[in-house]
Scaffold this active site. Structure first.
Site, PDB file in Angstrom:
ATOM      1  N   GLU A 289       0.800  -1.214   0.000  1.00 41.81           N
ATOM      2  CA  GLU A 289       0.000   0.000   0.000  1.00 41.81           C
ATOM      3  C   GLU A 289       0.839   1.273   0.000  1.00 41.81           C
ATOM      4  O   GLU A 289       0.317   2.367  -0.228  1.00 41.81           O
ATOM      5  CB  GLU A 289      -0.934   0.003   1.216  1.00 41.81           C
ATOM      6  CG  GLU A 289      -2.065  -1.010   1.159  1.00 41.81           C
ATOM      7  CD  GLU A 289      -3.049  -0.755   0.034  1.00 41.81           C
ATOM      8  OE1 GLU A 289      -3.166   0.403  -0.411  1.00 41.81           O
ATOM      9  OE2 GLU A 289      -3.688  -1.721  -0.423  1.00 41.81           O
TER      10      GLU A 289
ATOM     11  N   GLU B  65       8.747 -22.107   7.109  1.00 44.27           N
ATOM     12  CA  GLU B  65       9.142 -21.244   8.226  1.00 44.27           C
ATOM     13  C   GLU B  65      10.126 -21.911   9.174  1.00 44.27           C
ATOM     14  O   GLU B  65      10.683 -21.255  10.050  1.00 44.27           O
ATOM     15  CB  GLU B  65       7.906 -20.805   9.009  1.00 44.27           C
ATOM     16  CG  GLU B  65       7.215 -21.937   9.748  1.00 44.27           C
ATOM     17  CD  GLU B  65       6.001 -21.447  10.523  1.00 44.27           C
ATOM     18  OE1 GLU B  65       6.011 -21.583  11.756  1.00 44.27           O
ATOM     19  OE2 GLU B  65       5.056 -20.935   9.893  1.00 44.27           O
TER      20      GLU B  65
END
Length: 301
Positions: free
Chosen positions: A83, A114
């Site tokens: 954004e 992960e």
């Protein structure tokens, strides 16, 4: 690691009968639990402030901001980073996300991605991290090896390191200069940290990116004066911003934006100071892009 001791893994005593609750009760308890999030974030505001000051200092010296995460945490980082270019017209390289499992993991879980500490190290090495960069490792549990590896490497090159987690004295915080540990309590659905933990982290990432961009001159009053007017909606928003900042008429805003190729900031300064484009651009360069300072400089010259 004894995961049973983590707040994010504990059972919520209020929802032991979640499976037989009517929908109305589920919504009520979720809403009630979410109210705790705001209070929990409030407790860590002083640490967030310290982080923002360092991030701004580093960006001002040519550094970048990296979010590191896996699963939901990585997706939150990507959401915030993505954004920044349309909202603040930043270079896409300025705020980035490094995700365990790579880009495909943004859309679909990549099993065990992960769990490899060395992957976090190697992924960050690819970014050519410098001492002017800021690296924020996001992990609700505070135990994600990928994130710890990335932070370890960032520390080794002198970058500013931050952990963002939902457990006190978390393992990941040992690898960070600053630790934002926002404890929101057990989730209504045990271990589902996409709920309160993720909400708190999204709020904090909003604070870090928005307040940093304000400090960097991307905002005038409460207007996004570096908005990238890349489509019809944003072109109209650019016009409304100019009108709001200068009290000019719609046509005048449109004409001025055409002169600036729809760059909002110089359009505002030109209208506020009655100066030509070149002089306004020079003034903005002198004050590091701060609209208010440019207006004062030109009106007092």
């Amino acid at each position: 690691m004894n995961y049973d001791q983590l707040t994010t893994e504990k059972r919520n005593d209020e929802t032991l009968k979640l499976d037989v609750m009517p929908i109305s009760d589920i919504l009520q308890i979720m809403n009630k639990e979410d109210m705790q999030v705001v209070k929990s974030v409030e407790q860590v505001l002083p640490i967030i402030e310290k982080v923002i000051k360092r991030v701004v200092e580093n960006i001002s010296n040519g550094g970048r901001l990296f979010y590191i995460g896996a699963g939901t945490s990585g997706r939150l980082g990507m959401l915030d980073a993505s954004e920044c270019p349309p909202t603040f017209m930043t270079d896409p390289e300025l705020v980035q996300t490094v995700m365990a499992g790579g880009k495909e993991a943004f859309f679909q879980a990549v099993e065990n991605a992960e769990d490899r500490l060395e992957d976090g190290i190697n992924k960050l090495k690819e970014k050519n991290i410098t001492p002017f960069d800021s690296v924020i490792g996001i992990t609700a549990s505070g135990t994600t090896p990928f994130v710890m590896g990335a932070l370890q490497y960032a520390q080794s090159v002198g970058a500013f390191t931050v952990s963002l987690t939902s457990n006190i004295n978390s393992e990941v915080s040992r690898h960070a200069e600053e630790a934002i540990e926002v404890v929101v309590g057990p989730e209504i659905l045990t271990g589902s940290t996409r709920l309160k933990a993720a909400t708190s982290h999204k709020m904090i990432l909003n604070m870090i990116s928005t307040a940093s961009m304000v400090q960097l001159g991307k905002v005038y009053e409460n207007l996004m004066v570096d908005v990238h007017a890349s489509n019809k909606k944003l072109i109209e928003r650019a016009k409304r911003i100019v009108i709001a900042a200068t009290d000019c008429e719609y046509v005048e805003a449109e004409q001025m934006l055409e002169k600036t190729k729809f760059a909002v900031k110089p359009a505002i300064v030109m209208l506020k100071t009655n100066q030509n484009y070149d002089r306004v651009i020079h003034a903005l360069e002198q004050v590091d892009g701060h609209t208010r300072k440019a207006i004062l400089l030109l009106n007092n010259s």
